[in-house]
Design a protein around this motif. Structure first.
Motif: not given
Lengths: 421, 240
Positions: A229-231, A370-371, A396-397, A401-403
């Motif tokens: 996710l970070f990469e 956000g994750v 992810e959409t 991610r905002q949610a």
């Protein structure tokens, strides 16, 4: 059993008072005493729950040197410009109003025979049950060339507050096109995604203020939390800015020179502008002084977080060696509730319910990106064992991610209100 | 009308047979009778419009509802709860509409749709068959099933009847309070205090059975027993 025990404790405490003055408060009145060392996610939660749920049946003392506690969780968001430093600060006023005796001092020793905790300011506090939740300290000599005397030149910023402010100021003062270096810690350490969320937040800040700057990570670990996710996020938002040197290329062979502001990775010396050294970690020193550590950490029983070295001492959060849970504020808060229930049961005979643990760690990669990763755990004879888990997916959409980010803001409000009232 | 209905049913039997043989998922098993669905839909028309010129009224219009994200019309003011359901990933499909029409609160606790639900699977299948006629591409949505084969998502009344132990609930709730604030404040994560017991139990079982999509809540609910869910509901109902 209960009556006999309490009668015995009353006598013992009275004796202790006469022998070992000065005490911070007089024991007696037949009430049990719980002392909690460390007012973070583990300690503040445990103190508050025991005081609240025992409804005056247990005297609870919380020993915490800071009058304002800065949460380590969300301190990366301050680095990135998403939070004010003041939004991370919490006072102990509500905990004190809830009946906890809050003592702002350092615990400097534990006498397990006399069952007292010595304070730096003099005097001691007697306990029937002692809960240690001191967070982390750094392993001496973990990064060649660095020790605590170098923390101004090369901040760790892994205990939040002035160190975090210093690190942000240093990033903002970097020359255009300069280099931010991070020495990442070996496992196990506080907040597994923390260094990589920090890289994301520093990258976010630099992209606004210093877009040609570089970030160099020396990492002794093959892999790290939420790596995919970070990469994905670094490629998407900060392309070309972040370079990570893993152990295959000497990321574990690192030294620093705080005077020259250089970092040596596998013999190759680089001049850097900011160097964030996050050394190897160990249990907060009081755990070692209490004699409950084995190696760097304090082994505990999974059912109630009691020390394997002393049944009247409990160790919460980062300092404990408990099994599968990551060292996080969420974990410490979860462990504190299991411990509080067990301690109250042991002292007052209230029902001890079975242990249930959980953890979720949210990380912010960029604005509204956000994750999260989370799991549930149970107590086995051997350790706290993972039951079930999930992690955010790559791709992810934006809405999802905002949610997730908004959820993390909600969690911050939730856990700090759970800790501090 | 009647003969049309029978023909549909016969046709559906064939479809269903082949669906079962090929192992198609539940949602592909088909819908009911749209003509009967139009009758059932009459109780919805006080709030919902459908067809040519349909506009949002008390409820959103229902043209092309299949494939729409929950809370997905830009010009309709949804409840916070419905918007959140959409962000969490609920899309209106045969399966999700079936659950929602059976008991709206099983998917969206604080939905403004003040409707007790359609108990009979056949009624739901028929209404969905009717809604399907106003979908952009009905060929994407299965049609016709012979009789009510719908899955009942409603909870066993015995589960709803469990009297929770609030003391145990208080202990279990300590885990919820890491995220859901005890004082009922909501800031990115919904408040869960003072809910009616039934709503709470229905919601938690919906997570447990993965009818609701949120991964943390699914995980937390999955390891709670029926008694533990009842205990939590009993505790949170009275938490001020």
């Amino acid at each position: 059993m209960k009556l006999n025990r309490r009668a015995f404790l009353g006598t013992a405490s009275a004796t202790a008072v006469s022998l070992a003055a000065p005490m911070v408060f007089a024991a007696g009145h037949g009430k049990s005493h719980v002392v909690v060392v460390g007012g973070g996610a583990g300690g503040a939660t445990a103190a508050r729950y025991i005081a609240q749920d025992s409804q005056g049946e247990i005297n609870v003392t919380l020993i915490e040197p800071s009058r304002a506690y800065y949460t380590c969780f969300f301190s990366n968001l301050y680095l990135g410009g998403f939070r004010d430093i003041s939004s991370l600060a919490h006072s102990y006023g509500t905990i004190a109003s809830g009946g906890v005796n809050v003592v702002h001092d350092w615990a400097v020793g534990v006498d397990r025979d006399a069952k007292t905790v010595a304070l730096a300011g003099g005097g001691s506090v007697p306990y029937d049950k002692l809960i240690l939740s001191p967070g982390i300290d750094f392993v001496d000599g973990a990064v060649e060339g660095w020790d605590l005397s170098a923390q101004n030149a090369m901040p760790h910023a892994y205990k939040a507050g002035s160190q975090t402010e210093l690190l942000r100021a240093q990033v903002l003062a970097m020359p255009q096109g300069g280099t931010f270096a991070m020495v990442a810690p070996p496992n196990p350490f506080r907040c597994p995604p923390g260094p990589y969320e920090r890289v994301s937040m520093v990258a976010h800040l630099l992209k606004e203020t210093n877009p040609t700057a570089k970030i160099l990570i020396a990492d002794p670990k093959e892999t790290f939390s939420k790596q995919g996710l970070f990469e994905e996020g670094w490629n998407k938002h900060y392309a070309g800015m972040v370079e990570r040197v893993g152990p295959d290329f000497g990321g574990a062979n690192v030294s620093v020179d705080p005077d020259a502001m250089t970092i040596s990775i596998d013999g190759e010396v680089t001049k850097v502008d900011v160097c964030n050294v996050i050394p190897a970690m160990k249990a907060g020193r009081i755990a070692e002084l209490a004699g409950v550590t084995d190696g760097n950490w304090a082994p505990v029983s999974a059912a109630d977080m009691s020390s394997k070295a002393d049944a009247d001492i409990y160790v919460l959060g980062d300092s404990s060696a408990q099994g599968d849970m990551p060292k996080s504020g969420f974990s410490a808060n979860s462990q504190a509730k299991v411990c509080a229930n067990a301690v109250r049961g042991a002292l007052t005979g209230s029902t001890i319910f079975p242990a249930k643990f959980s953890n979720t760690c949210w990380s912010l990669i960029n604005t509204n990106d956000g994750v999260k990763v989370g799991a549930t755990y149970e107590a086995t004879d051997e350790k706290i064992a993972k039951v079930d888990g999930f992690v955010s997916s790559t791709g992810e959409t934006d809405a999802m991610r905002q949610a997730t980010y908004e959820e993390s803001v909600g969690w911050y409000a939730g856990i700090t209100s759970d800790m501090f009232g | 009308m009647v003969s049309l209905g029978i023909r549909r049913d016969l046709f559906a039997m064939v479809l269903l047979g082949s669906a079962l043989v090929s192992g198609a998922p539940l949602e592909a098993q088909g819908l009911g009778d749209p003509d009967r669905g139009a009758e059932v839909f009459k109780q919805c028309t006080a709030c919902h419009q459908i067809g040519d010129g349909a506009v949002n009224r008390i409820g959103p219009h229902l043209n092309m509802v299949f494939g729409r994200q929950a809370g997905g019309l830009e010009n309709f003011r949804y409840s916070e709860s419905m918007t959140r359901a959409g962000v969490d990933g609920i899309m209106w499909t045969v399966e999700t509409l079936d659950i929602y029409l059976e008991n709206p609160k099983s998917l969206v606790s604080k939905t403004r749709m003040n409707f007790r639900g359609l108990d009979r699977a056949q009624d739901r299948a028929d209404v969905m068959a009717y809604l399907r006629e106003f979908s952009q591409d009905p060929s994407d949505i299965p049609e016709a099933m012979p009789t009510a084969t719908g899955t009942d998502h409603d909870l066993d009344p015995a589960i709803l009847a469990i009297q929770g132990d609030p003391e145990y609930g208080e202990y279990l709730a300590s885990e919820c309070k890491t995220c859901h604030q005890a004082n009922g404040a909501a800031d990115g994560i919904p408040a869960i205090t003072q809910w009616p017991v039934e709503d709470f139990v229905v919601a938690m079982h919906a997570y447990k059975r993965k009818l609701r999509p949120h991964p943390i809540m699914q995980m937390m609910a999955r390891r709670l027993s029926d008694e533990e869910i009842a205990a939590l509901a009993a505790y949170f109902e009275d938490l001020e």
